[in-house]
Motif scaffolding. Sequence first.
Motif, mmCIF file in Angstrom:
data_model
loop_
_atom_site.group_PDB
_atom_site.id
_atom_site.type_symbol
_atom_site.label_atom_id
_atom_site.label_comp_id
_atom_site.label_asym_id
_atom_site.label_seq_id
_atom_site.Cartn_x
_atom_site.Cartn_y
_atom_site.Cartn_z
ATOM 1 N N TYR A 151 0.869 -1.174 0.000
ATOM 2 C CA TYR A 151 0.000 0.000 0.000
ATOM 3 C C TYR A 151 0.906 1.225 0.000
ATOM 4 C CZ TYR A 151 -3.644 -3.278 1.588
ATOM 5 O OH TYR A 151 -4.520 -4.334 1.716
ATOM 6 N N GLU A 160 -2.134 6.370 -1.015
ATOM 7 C CA GLU A 160 -3.146 5.453 -1.545
ATOM 8 C C GLU A 160 -4.357 5.400 -0.618
ATOM 9 O OE1 GLU A 160 -3.657 0.702 -2.744
ATOM 10 O OE2 GLU A 160 -1.674 1.584 -2.441
ATOM 11 N N LEU A 162 -7.448 3.708 1.190
ATOM 12 C CA LEU A 162 -7.852 2.381 1.633
ATOM 13 C C LEU A 162 -9.343 2.405 1.950
ATOM 14 C CD1 LEU A 162 -4.887 1.324 3.966
ATOM 15 C CD2 LEU A 162 -5.146 1.009 1.501
ATOM 16 N N VAL A 163 -10.094 1.559 1.277
ATOM 17 C CA VAL A 163 -11.550 1.536 1.408
ATOM 18 C C VAL A 163 -11.960 0.370 2.301
ATOM 19 C CG1 VAL A 163 -13.744 1.394 0.163
ATOM 20 C CG2 VAL A 163 -11.772 2.548 -0.882
ATOM 21 N N GLU A 164 -12.774 0.655 3.307
ATOM 22 C CA GLU A 164 -13.177 -0.362 4.271
ATOM 23 C C GLU A 164 -13.792 -1.579 3.599
ATOM 24 O OE1 GLU A 164 -15.738 1.029 7.332
ATOM 25 O OE2 GLU A 164 -14.316 2.541 8.092
ATOM 26 N N ASP A 165 -14.740 -1.357 2.686
ATOM 27 C CA ASP A 165 -15.431 -2.474 2.035
ATOM 28 C C ASP A 165 -14.457 -3.392 1.301
ATOM 29 O OD1 ASP A 165 -17.847 -1.628 2.981
ATOM 30 O OD2 ASP A 165 -18.418 -0.568 1.144
ATOM 31 N N ARG A 166 -13.507 -2.779 0.589
ATOM 32 C CA ARG A 166 -12.557 -3.583 -0.176
ATOM 33 C C ARG A 166 -11.635 -4.386 0.737
ATOM 34 N NH1 ARG A 166 -10.680 1.185 -4.407
ATOM 35 N NH2 ARG A 166 -12.721 1.485 -5.403
ATOM 36 N N LEU A 167 -11.183 -3.745 1.827
ATOM 37 C CA LEU A 167 -10.315 -4.448 2.764
ATOM 38 C C LEU A 167 -11.071 -5.577 3.463
ATOM 39 C CD1 LEU A 167 -8.368 -1.470 4.395
ATOM 40 C CD2 LEU A 167 -7.485 -3.143 2.768
ATOM 41 N N GLU A 180 -13.520 -7.279 2.256
ATOM 42 C CA GLU A 180 -13.650 -8.364 1.283
ATOM 43 C C GLU A 180 -12.325 -9.103 1.111
ATOM 44 O OE1 GLU A 180 -14.944 -9.028 -3.413
ATOM 45 O OE2 GLU A 180 -15.065 -7.039 -2.501
ATOM 46 N N GLU A 181 -11.225 -8.348 1.066
ATOM 47 C CA GLU A 181 -9.912 -8.955 0.885
ATOM 48 C C GLU A 181 -9.574 -9.903 2.025
ATOM 49 O OE1 GLU A 181 -5.188 -7.593 0.721
ATOM 50 O OE2 GLU A 181 -6.770 -6.102 0.431
ATOM 51 N N ARG A 220 -16.866 -5.233 8.189
ATOM 52 C CA ARG A 220 -16.212 -3.925 8.167
ATOM 53 C C ARG A 220 -15.737 -3.495 9.557
ATOM 54 N NH1 ARG A 220 -20.156 0.188 5.214
ATOM 55 N NH2 ARG A 220 -18.488 1.607 5.896
#
Length: 228
Positions: free
Chosen positions: A26, A30, A32-37, A39-40, A45
């Motif tokens: 990272y 950059e 960092l989006v909660e939803d994407r993290l 999911e990753e 959340r």
Amino acid sequence: MTPIRHTSLRETITNEIRKAILSGRYKPGERLVEDRLAEEFGVSRNPVREAMRVLEIEGLLEVAPRRGATVAKFTLEEAKEAIELRSSLEGLSARLAARRCSDQTRSRIFDLLGRGRRALDEQDWTALRALNDEFHQLIAKAGSNRFLWEFMHAMRAKTYWMAAGSKSWRGKDSWLEHEAILHAILSGDEELASLLASRHVASAGQAFMDGAEEAAGRSTGSGGGDAG
């Protein structure tokens, strides 16, 4: 990614995001989006949000209204200030380690010295890098001051992140300085341990600053080439 299951999910997610920042996966600036993290990492959340709060306190993330979280950026002046502070704190940590050096700590120090010397003789720089982290962790724990330990943990994360990707690591010289600090701790010499630990961080910090300033000069065209 396989969902992470752990008794302390927040701590696990915090460590994973921290490692990604410190490794450069990272990048500074950059978002960092909660939803994407979430999911990753295969989690909700909530633990991600809690992890972000911890990393904001450590200075690795910047959180702004409506913009969310971004990986923090740093200036050379900020790096200099962080190095100055860590130099003083490492001196205090080493002083306390020399004062409170237990039999268990002495055993761990002798073990670390042996492994470090073998790695140095074999020029195993990868092993020495790993031992560098172990060295600082050992001294911090040996000092038996929980408040200093917690603060130093955040400070190390900050300075390691600043130096991530730099070529300022000094290999042999760095480990020889580690050995001298450990021997001072073993002998119970608080003053010498403190002085050597402070000098060690200051020297490593100066090497980093020199490289960063040179890279900044190249990026503006004064030295040719780029900063990467």
